[in-house]
Design a protein around this motif. Structure first.
Motif, PDB file in Angstrom:
ATOM      1  N   UNK A 238      -9.192   5.817   3.003  1.00  0.00           N
ATOM      2  CA  UNK A 238      -8.804   4.750   3.953  1.00  0.00           C
ATOM      3  C   UNK A 238      -8.565   3.513   3.157  1.00  0.00           C
ATOM      4  N   UNK A 239      -9.255   3.303   2.292  1.00  0.00           N
ATOM      5  CA  UNK A 239      -8.965   2.075   1.287  1.00  0.00           C
ATOM      6  C   UNK A 239      -7.870   2.310   0.542  1.00  0.00           C
ATOM      7  N   UNK A 240      -7.310   3.450   0.143  1.00  0.00           N
ATOM      8  CA  UNK A 240      -6.336   3.487  -0.809  1.00  0.00           C
ATOM      9  C   UNK A 240      -5.148   3.442   0.185  1.00  0.00           C
ATOM     10  N   UNK A 241      -5.144   4.244   1.126  1.00  0.00           N
ATOM     11  CA  UNK A 241      -3.972   4.396   1.878  1.00  0.00           C
ATOM     12  C   UNK A 241      -3.378   3.241   2.708  1.00  0.00           C
ATOM     13  N   UNK A 242      -4.415   2.124   3.003  1.00  0.00           N
ATOM     14  CA  UNK A 242      -4.204   1.123   3.794  1.00  0.00           C
ATOM     15  C   UNK A 242      -4.141  -0.083   2.796  1.00  0.00           C
TER      16      UNK A 242
END
Length: 507
Positions: free
Chosen positions: A15-19
């Motif tokens: 979630x952190x890297x894709x957002x």
């Protein structure tokens, strides 16, 4: 509890890297440490992280010197003839460039080493994408798809792991998979064709320097201005998701270095977009040769020396004569000494490529922390056991298909070693009851390799996104659906050819 912790860690990380809440480098370090502390492993995190870093250190060293070696080859002009030949073949057609990228990546992937495939293919093709303003995400996507298909070669790693874990001969797994592999390769070329057609519709077909005219055909207006060459300094930004250049308002109002392609047909002199750093209003004349290198660093008289040096490197790489890090260190030392014998020239070349080396190598060592904690806390084992336990009894006769489908998420979330040595033997034991052989389970287990290369645990992926200059999360979002489609095509083809049984004979 450990299973929930493991899944939560992976979901939060993705979630952190894709957002884009955190860069991959920071997320790889912070997220596993945070979840390690939550799980009560604080006292043992240090040794776990050090072990993970130690396990990936050879890969980091290899990639560092590999980037430096191929950087020297690019500077010296080894790939310039390839770029010129490709330019003549594609005639400025984005569709042909994308399909050619996939075909070139497949050919180079025959050596079984992903890092080599990425470095050679990107080095040869990136200038064309930059000159036409094409999406670099498309390039990274088709290169990875091609590499994922050919990653099941016996010397690529996964097939050998599966054979070793199951106690079968490598040929029993690989040879029957060749037809399915060929079908998937055709699918990858088709995907490249579709993505290339989208780029053609967006950009048109452009004649580059060395051709008589620059002709652009557009079926619809292009709302965004495109830089003709990356050498032309234009303020703006590249959209990480689309790969499309968006110039700043001030830059868009300047004349000479940006062309707006609107509906219809536009013919302009090639010199208008092909000047060597001028305003674009030059009066024409002979164009400098198109290539990757610059006049200051090119060594045309040494091109055959560099070619033979690279061939020797690849031959030794395939033969496994020396460990990869050692091979690249030796050949880098030879290459820089032969091409740039002066101390100052060598320092300049190393400094020029330091910006490419640092992001990749730092990501490798950060991934070491992620891998170390994932394995040291036994989260990997918890994930494997939870999925195996979730397979209901009625699926037993279909265990080969189940293995193929499970290989897609498994090889993404955990390492190949953990999957092939920890999970596949358990699946094979369960499948044996239904008359499904170990070799058939082995074939099914390599189905997920096209998706595996998108995993944050795969070191070479950081090299690819670094060389293509795209964000890791953007690359995952863009490529994931195509990677899954390639795996599913391979699975369907394997079932049709009868090398992976739809149902066990003992059912």
């Amino acid at each position: 509890m450990l299973t929930i912790l493991a899944y939560s860690m992976i979901v939060v990380f993705m979630f952190l890297i894709m957002t884009k809440r955190l860069p991959a480098l920071v997320a790889l370090i912070v997220v596993p440490i945070a979840f390690g502390l939550i799980g009560g492993f604080g006292a043992g995190l240090g040794p776990m992280m050090l072990e993970g870093i130690r396990s990936l250190a050879p890969t980091g060293v290899m990639l560092m010197f590999a980037i430096l070696y191929f950087g020297i080859m690019i500077d010296a002009g080894l790939f310039d003839p390839i770029v010129r030949v490709i330019l003549k073949l594609v005639q400025g057609d984005p569709m042909k460039i994308v399909v050619g990228t996939a075909a070139l990546a497949m050919f180079i992937s025959l050596d079984g080493d992903g890092a080599t495939t990425y470095m050679i293919t990107v080095s040869a093709m990136l200038p064309l994408y930059m000159r036409l303003g094409m999406s670099r995400l498309v390039m990274a996507c088709v290169i990875m798809l091609a590499g994922g298909v050919f990653n099941i070669l016996p010397w690529g790693g996964p097939t050998a792991r599966a054979a070793t874990a199951l106690g079968v001969d490598v040929s029993d797994i690989f040879v029957p998979m060749i037809p399915a592999m060929a079908v998937t390769a055709v699918w990858v070329l088709f995907v490249a064709y579709m993505l290339g057609m989208k780029e053609r519709k967006r950009l048109g077909t452009v004649s580059l320097p060395g051709q008589a005219k620059a002709e652009v055909r557009k079926a619809a207006p292009a709302p965004v201005l495109q830089p003709a060459f990356n050498e032309l300094a234009v303020a703006g930004s590249m959209n990480g998701t689309t790969g499309q250049w968006s110039p700043a308002l001030a830059a868009a109002t300047r004349e000479g270095n940006v062309h707006a392609f609107s509906a219809g047909r536009i013919d302009t002199d090639a010199s208008a977009i092909g000047g060597s750093g001028g305003s674009g209003n030059s009066g024409g004349g002979d164009e400098p040769p198109v290539g990757v290198s610059s006049l200051d660093t090119a060594r045309p008289k040494l091109i055959w020396v560099n070619f033979l040096l690279t061939v020797a490197l690849l031959v030794l790489l395939v033969l496994g004569a020396l460990p990869l890090p050692v091979l690249f260190m030796i050949f880098f030392a030879i290459a820089i000494t032969v091409n740039y014998p002066g101390l100052e020239a060598q320092k300049a070349r190393i400094e020029a490529h330091a910006a490419n080396v640092l992001p990749v190598v730092s990501l490798i060592f950060a991934a070491g922390i992620f891998v170390g904690i994932l394995q040291g806390t036994k989260m990997v084992d918890a994930i494997a056991l939870s999925v195996i336990a979730a397979v209901p009894d009625w699926m037993g006769p279909y265990m080969a298909i189940v293995t193929g489908l499970l290989s897609i998420p498994f090889t993404f979330f955990i390492s190949n070693d953990a999957f092939y040595f920890g999970v596949v033997p358990v699946l094979a034991k369960a499948a044996e009851v239904y008359g499904i052989t170990a070799a058939e389970i082995g074939r099914a287990s390599v189905i997920g390799q096209p998706v595996h290369l998108l995993s944050p645990l795969v070191a070479s992926t950081y090299l690819l996104v670094g060389m293509c200059k795209v964000e890791f999360g953007d690359h995952q979002r863009y490529t994931l659906i195509w990677s899954i489609s390639a795996s599913l095509v391979m699975l369907v083809a394997a079932v049709i050819f009868g090398v992976v049984p739809l149902m066990g004979s003992g059912a």
